[in-house]
Write a protein that holds these residues in place. Structure first.
Motif, mmCIF file in Angstrom:
data_model
loop_
_atom_site.group_PDB
_atom_site.id
_atom_site.type_symbol
_atom_site.label_atom_id
_atom_site.label_comp_id
_atom_site.label_asym_id
_atom_site.label_seq_id
_atom_site.Cartn_x
_atom_site.Cartn_y
_atom_site.Cartn_z
ATOM 1 N N THR A 20 34.028 33.443 31.669
ATOM 2 C CA THR A 20 34.822 34.436 30.802
ATOM 3 C C THR A 20 35.650 33.714 30.008
ATOM 4 N N ALA A 21 37.334 33.872 29.382
ATOM 5 C CA ALA A 21 37.714 33.115 28.825
ATOM 6 C C ALA A 21 39.256 33.540 29.659
ATOM 7 N N TYR A 22 39.927 32.340 29.301
ATOM 8 C CA TYR A 22 40.781 32.507 29.885
ATOM 9 C C TYR A 22 42.251 32.783 29.424
ATOM 10 N N THR A 23 42.877 33.971 30.475
ATOM 11 C CA THR A 23 44.248 34.831 29.411
ATOM 12 C C THR A 23 45.251 34.204 29.004
ATOM 13 N N GLY A 24 45.798 33.129 29.852
ATOM 14 C CA GLY A 24 47.129 33.026 29.800
ATOM 15 C C GLY A 24 47.885 33.036 31.276
ATOM 16 N N ARG A 25 47.343 32.381 32.301
ATOM 17 C CA ARG A 25 47.126 33.393 33.087
ATOM 18 C C ARG A 25 46.125 32.613 34.291
ATOM 19 N N GLY A 26 44.794 33.269 33.907
ATOM 20 C CA GLY A 26 43.590 32.918 34.964
ATOM 21 C C GLY A 26 42.420 33.407 33.827
ATOM 22 N N ALA A 27 41.732 33.784 35.126
ATOM 23 C CA ALA A 27 40.399 33.987 35.009
ATOM 24 C C ALA A 27 40.022 35.490 34.024
ATOM 25 N N SER A 28 39.838 35.812 32.896
ATOM 26 C CA SER A 28 39.068 37.122 32.159
ATOM 27 C C SER A 28 38.075 38.391 33.168
ATOM 28 N N GLY A 29 37.869 37.800 34.499
ATOM 29 C CA GLY A 29 36.678 38.423 35.506
ATOM 30 C C GLY A 29 36.109 37.503 36.748
ATOM 31 N N PRO A 30 35.649 38.361 37.344
ATOM 32 C CA PRO A 30 35.551 37.019 38.953
ATOM 33 C C PRO A 30 34.625 36.446 38.099
ATOM 34 N N SER A 31 34.558 35.578 39.586
ATOM 35 C CA SER A 31 33.745 34.126 39.932
ATOM 36 C C SER A 31 32.978 34.458 40.442
ATOM 37 N N ILE A 32 31.211 33.222 40.322
ATOM 38 C CA ILE A 32 30.439 33.710 40.651
ATOM 39 C C ILE A 32 29.937 33.803 42.002
ATOM 40 N N ASP A 33 31.052 33.162 42.787
ATOM 41 C CA ASP A 33 30.754 33.506 44.038
ATOM 42 C C ASP A 33 31.229 35.396 44.460
ATOM 43 N N GLN A 34 32.294 35.376 44.155
ATOM 44 C CA GLN A 34 33.264 36.995 43.941
ATOM 45 C C GLN A 34 31.547 37.913 43.753
ATOM 46 N N ILE A 35 31.060 37.382 42.728
ATOM 47 C CA ILE A 35 29.921 38.599 42.520
ATOM 48 C C ILE A 35 29.127 38.876 43.267
ATOM 49 N N LEU A 36 28.664 37.536 43.799
ATOM 50 C CA LEU A 36 27.912 37.788 44.821
ATOM 51 C C LEU A 36 27.684 37.735 46.142
ATOM 52 N N ALA A 37 28.968 37.816 46.492
ATOM 53 C CA ALA A 37 30.337 38.066 47.531
ATOM 54 C C ALA A 37 30.232 39.434 48.173
ATOM 55 N N ALA A 38 30.103 40.386 46.880
ATOM 56 C CA ALA A 38 30.783 41.641 46.311
ATOM 57 C C ALA A 38 28.903 42.283 47.478
ATOM 58 N N LYS A 39 28.063 41.398 46.961
ATOM 59 C CA LYS A 39 26.610 42.048 47.241
ATOM 60 C C LYS A 39 26.211 41.353 48.499
ATOM 61 N N MET A 40 26.565 40.381 48.825
ATOM 62 C CA MET A 40 25.716 39.662 50.244
ATOM 63 C C MET A 40 26.681 39.521 51.389
ATOM 64 N N GLY A 41 27.799 39.791 50.907
ATOM 65 C CA GLY A 41 29.262 39.886 52.352
ATOM 66 C C GLY A 41 29.225 40.656 52.995
ATOM 67 N N ALA A 42 29.298 41.956 52.737
ATOM 68 C CA ALA A 42 29.208 42.674 53.648
ATOM 69 C C ALA A 42 29.240 43.418 54.668
ATOM 70 N N LYS A 43 28.549 42.380 55.291
ATOM 71 C CA LYS A 43 28.267 42.436 56.790
ATOM 72 C C LYS A 43 29.038 41.044 57.516
ATOM 73 N N SER A 44 29.142 40.565 56.792
ATOM 74 C CA SER A 44 29.812 39.035 57.686
ATOM 75 C C SER A 44 31.452 39.494 57.992
ATOM 76 N N ARG A 45 31.935 38.708 58.814
ATOM 77 C CA ARG A 45 33.219 39.041 59.150
ATOM 78 C C ARG A 45 33.890 38.387 57.743
ATOM 79 N N PHE A 46 33.992 37.374 56.757
ATOM 80 C CA PHE A 46 34.442 36.924 56.449
ATOM 81 C C PHE A 46 33.619 37.262 54.875
#
Length: 431
Positions: free
Chosen positions: A122-148
């Motif tokens: 995504t594009a830079y907003t002036g403060r940060g990114a416009s959407g989630p990073s690839i690690d967070q896209i995957l964490a939402a799918k893979m990380g539910a049963k992990s401590r972190f």
């Protein structure tokens, strides 16, 4: 004896704080063939879970010293990639990658758009990114049963101070997830908070879990007893390494113009890498990001004999000269050395019928190709781990999004569809 793969060794400190040490992959956790986790009676075995890690370096590379001259499996490691020799068979070198989103009509300079594009598409907003990073896209799918759900880890602290300089992971629009850059803090997060009496780390966290160890060890086979001892020894080694850091490390951040910055970042990087290996091995997380140096990196490199300038200065001051190119060669070779160290540590941890690296997909990238022109096409990346066609170099015209799509769908078996905006087609060369 069959052992729960999520078992922790537990203890209580004098103040009542909980201490927990995860167990490494032990033979008692797997089925007879070592190909899956052994499940309780009347339930099917569970596949060994996969992990994902993305590694990020600020600024760019000297292409002449970094990108191999030939493609295919017979390519020769370039001067910058020479540290990969011990894990060459696990690594696929990809050159010619395009950071499509860096050309979106965002605000800010080329550094900002490069980071946002490579990590989020995504594009830079002036403060940060416009959407989630690839690690967070995957964490939402893979990380539910992990401590972190995920871990964000950093090493070098120097930056210009803006949000996008300091962070590579984003939960969503302008929502940065700062990396933990202080080894003491990451250790305490993984293993448990210490009493004030332990601040100097003259005692060991292992003292509090001795009862659990004494109870568990006799029930394990000889091989697992050895693995447990090695694991506990590695925890103690980490304690000693952290105790050897300056007492005020991380408390007095350097200003960008501070010429006294002589921090031993190779030491910090190895401690952080060892802690991440611990987190992966003990099933505490399945997803991590690792920011070795910041966006528009201002790091000095005294261990390379390079303290006169900061990284960003070296990339822009007469950057095309032979001398400056050799300096950038040495800097980016160090980047690769630290990545290779992490891969080797992962490979050294047995898991099932293989090792931890066999069940992890890693992506390594830089902010730019050549840094002086802020070049965002013709980039180079490393893709490593299990399920990756290693030991080869491919010249491609795909995007970062295509790399992520391929890994997510074909290696991690976690489809992301169009959740990463610049993902268009899979790269069959990688698998």
């Amino acid at each position: 004896m069959k052992l729960d793969r999520r078992k922790f060794l537990r203890g209580i400190s004098a103040s009542g704080a909980l201490v927990r040490i995860g167990l490494p992959p032990l033979a008692a956790m797997f089925n007879f063939n070592g190909t899956a986790y052994a499940a309780p009676a009347k339930k099917g075995d569970e596949a060994i879970e996969s992990r994902f890690m993305i590694w990020w370096n600020g600024n760019g590379i000297p292409e002449r010293y970094w990108i191999p001259e030939t493609t295919g499996p017979a390519y020769e490691l370039s001067p910058c990639l020479a540290p990969l020799e011990p894990v060459r068979d696990y690594v696929h070198v990809v050159s010619g990658i395009d950071n499509v989103a860096a050309r979106l009509n965002g605000q800010g300079n080329g550094h900002f758009t490069a980071l946002c594009g490579s990590m989020t598409g995504t594009a830079y907003t002036g403060r940060g990114a416009s959407g989630p990073s690839i690690d967070q896209i995957l964490a939402a799918k893979m990380g539910a049963k992990s401590r972190f759900h995920s871990l964000q880890i950093g090493v070098a602290q120097e930056s210009h101070g803006e949000n996008v300089h300091r962070n590579m992971s984003w939960a969503g629009y302008d929502r940065a997830l700062p990396p933990e850059m202080i080894p003491q803090n990451l250790f305490d997060r993984l293993f448990g908070k210490k009493d004030q009496d332990w601040v100097g780390r003259k005692e060991s966290i292992l003292d509090l879990v001795g009862g659990d160890v004494a109870e568990l060890k006799p029930a394990l086979g000889h091989e697992d007893q050895q693995r447990l001892e090695e694991h506990l020894s590695s925890v103690r080694d980490l304690e000693r390494a952290i105790a050897s850091l300056p007492p005020d490390y991380g408390k007095n951040l350097k200003e960008p113009e501070d010429i006294s910055d002589l921090t031993d970042y190779p030491k910090i990087a190895k401690i952080q890498s060892d802690l991440l290996v611990q987190a992966f091995a003990t099933k505490q997380t399945r997803v991590a990001s690792y920011m070795l140096t910041k966006c528009q990196s201002l790091t000095r490199f005294p261990w390379l004999g390079l303290s006169a300038n900061r990284h960003h200065d070296y990339t822009h001051n007469n950057a095309g000269s032979p001398e400056q190119q050799r300096i950038l060669r040495d800097i980016t070779r160090w980047h690769v050395e630290e990545f290779s160290y992490f891969l080797q540590r992962m490979k050294a941890v047995p898991e099932g019928d293989g090792n931890l690296l066999d069940h992890t997909a890693c992506v390594y990238l830089h902010e730019h190709a050549e840094a002086n022109p802020h070049k965002c096409n013709g980039l180079a990346a490393l893709v490593a781990g299990g399920g990756i066609k290693g030991g080869t170099h491919t010249k491609s015209h795909n995007s970062f999004g295509d790399i992520y799509l391929t890994i997510a769908d074909e290696v991690l078996k976690t489809p992301i569809g169009k959740e990463f905006p610049t993902a268009e087609e899979k790269m069959s060369e990688l698998i």
